[in-house]
Design a protein around this motif. Structure first.
Motif, PDB file in Angstrom:
ATOM      1  N   GLY A  69       1.214  11.121   4.952  1.00 57.26           N
ATOM      2  CA  GLY A  69       0.982  10.143   4.426  1.00 57.26           C
ATOM      3  C   GLY A  69       2.309   9.897   3.180  1.00 57.26           C
ATOM      4  O   GLY A  69       3.205  11.283   3.341  1.00 57.26           O
ATOM      5  N   VAL A  70       2.337   9.212   2.359  1.00 59.14           N
ATOM      6  CA  VAL A  70       3.490   9.159   1.439  1.00 59.14           C
ATOM      7  C   VAL A  70       3.244   8.848   0.035  1.00 59.14           C
ATOM      8  O   VAL A  70       1.914   7.856   0.052  1.00 59.14           O
ATOM      9  N   VAL A  71       3.655   9.266  -0.834  1.00 60.31           N
ATOM     10  CA  VAL A  71       3.223   8.993  -2.288  1.00 60.31           C
ATOM     11  C   VAL A  71       4.078   8.157  -2.686  1.00 60.31           C
ATOM     12  O   VAL A  71       5.393   8.160  -2.878  1.00 60.31           O
ATOM     13  N   GLN A  72       3.820   6.966  -3.418  1.00 58.91           N
ATOM     14  CA  GLN A  72       4.683   5.836  -3.947  1.00 58.91           C
ATOM     15  C   GLN A  72       4.260   5.670  -5.413  1.00 58.91           C
ATOM     16  O   GLN A  72       3.067   5.725  -5.836  1.00 58.91           O
ATOM     17  N   TYR A  73       5.564   5.997  -6.213  1.00 57.01           N
ATOM     18  CA  TYR A  73       5.118   5.737  -7.735  1.00 57.01           C
ATOM     19  C   TYR A  73       5.524   4.006  -7.849  1.00 57.01           C
ATOM     20  O   TYR A  73       6.052   3.540  -7.391  1.00 57.01           O
ATOM     21  N   ILE A  74       4.847   3.562  -8.704  1.00 54.31           N
ATOM     22  CA  ILE A  74       4.538   2.197  -9.096  1.00 54.31           C
ATOM     23  C   ILE A  74       4.548   2.038 -10.586  1.00 54.31           C
ATOM     24  O   ILE A  74       4.130   3.037 -11.566  1.00 54.31           O
ATOM     25  N   GLY A  75       4.608   0.865 -11.098  1.00 55.68           N
ATOM     26  CA  GLY A  75       4.978   0.445 -12.373  1.00 55.68           C
ATOM     27  C   GLY A  75       3.428   0.318 -13.070  1.00 55.68           C
ATOM     28  O   GLY A  75       2.290   0.356 -12.497  1.00 55.68           O
ATOM     29  N   ASN A  76       3.381   0.256 -14.309  1.00 54.10           N
ATOM     30  CA  ASN A  76       2.114   0.038 -15.222  1.00 54.10           C
ATOM     31  C   ASN A  76       1.252  -1.081 -14.563  1.00 54.10           C
ATOM     32  O   ASN A  76       1.841  -2.278 -14.470  1.00 54.10           O
ATOM     33  N   ASP A  77       0.125  -0.945 -14.582  1.00 52.69           N
ATOM     34  CA  ASP A  77      -0.789  -2.147 -14.275  1.00 52.69           C
ATOM     35  C   ASP A  77      -0.547  -2.693 -12.708  1.00 52.69           C
ATOM     36  O   ASP A  77      -0.680  -3.998 -12.547  1.00 52.69           O
TER      37      ASP A  77
END
Length: 300
Positions: free
Chosen positions: A174-182
């Motif tokens: 799989g892949v790890v995705q960093y996202i913004g707050n909330d």
């Protein structure tokens, strides 16, 4: 005179979506962009990948091991916004195997996805794509069995094994995705609505970095993969502008055996109080300021 009784007209029930609306069948390739393709190539070779083909008209190289394809793109411009690649590699795209690429593309657009304009040159395939997180793209590929996209766009490197075996059974996990707050629910809905992903229960976790939300693809078990959505720590300021695909997860039937084999090749793993190698998973060191791989116990 009798009147025939007319059967009542029943409201037509809504036909539910099938479990796998696009016919997803796994990851076809992961694409990195970088201005230092040779340096990234050395990292990939340590991880067991081998260069097997060059693009016909662009500075693009195909690396492979087992069923995994990784593309290193140093072409200018490499990103959808016309930006040139930088020294720090970035995961610029993920290609998904689907039943019908055109159908998948138009279905995604109908549900709100943004199209990526194609820049097709002579002797190249037109592979439909939509915008993913940050500046990344999501490709739809339906040529991946007897005749693949590489048969048209790439030239094999002479004397090189075209399908080198995977190191210790490694495969895409799989892949790890960093996202913004909330932003967790926004992105979870994006993948659910467009592709048919489902949320895993909070008590079902993988590997040694069990943060955030994990989504499971609707692929068959033999090609299933996962997305991990991670928001910043509570103490970190908003990072919405830095949303991106962060790292690739590799499945292994025996993590410790994979770590031992990769260590022989020069791969170093993180060993700290919070992160260390165990039979559930392992994390490589970070190369070139951005490239790392997470090993996760997974059998197919």
């Amino acid at each position: 005179m009798s009147t025939a009784t007319q059967a009542p007209v029943l409201d037509r029930e809504a036909i539910p979506e099938v479990a796998n609306p696009l016919g997803l069948d796994g990851i076809e390739f992961i694409e990195y962009t970088t201005a230092k393709p040779q340096a990234l190539g050395q990292v990939l070779e340590m991880m067991g990948f081998r260069p097997v083909a060059r693009h016909r008209s662009r500075e693009v190289m195909l690396y492979r091991q087992g069923g995994m394809n990784v593309i290193v793109n140093a072409h200018i411009p490499a990103m959808p916004d016309g930006a040139a690649p930088t020294d720090k590699p970035a995961i610029a795209a993920i290609a998904l195997r689907v039943r019908d690429a055109a159908e998948a593309y138009h279905r995604a657009l109908d549900r709100g996805a943004w199209a990526v304009p194609s820049r097709v040159e002579v002797m190249e395939l037109n592979i439909p794509a939509i915008h993913g997180v940050g500046k990344s793209r999501i490709y739809f590929v339906d040529r991946y069995e007897t005749f693949s996209i590489y048969d048209v766009d790439f030239v094999p490197i002479p004397t090189v094994e075209p399908r080198p075996p995977a190191v210790a059974g490694l495969h895409f996990f799989g892949v790890v995705q960093y996202i913004g707050n909330d932003r967790t629910e926004d992105w979870a809905e994006f993948y659910r609505e467009l592709f048919g992903f489902t949320d895993l229960p909070d008590d079902q976790r993988f590997g040694i970095l069990p943060k955030g939300r994990i989504l499971r693809s609707p692929c068959p078990a033999s090609s299933r993969f996962y997305l991990q959505l991670i928001e910043p720590e509570a103490s970190v300021l908003d990072v919405e502008g830095d949303e991106a695909l962060q790292r690739v997860g590799l499945g292994s039937p025996d993590v410790l055996a994979s770590v031992a084999e990769l260590s022989k090749r020069g791969v170093e793993f993180v060993e700290s109080r919070g992160v260390h190698t165990e039979d559930r998973g392992a994390l490589t060191r970070t190369w070139m300021g951005s490239v790392s791989f997470e090993l996760v116990h997974n059998e197919r």
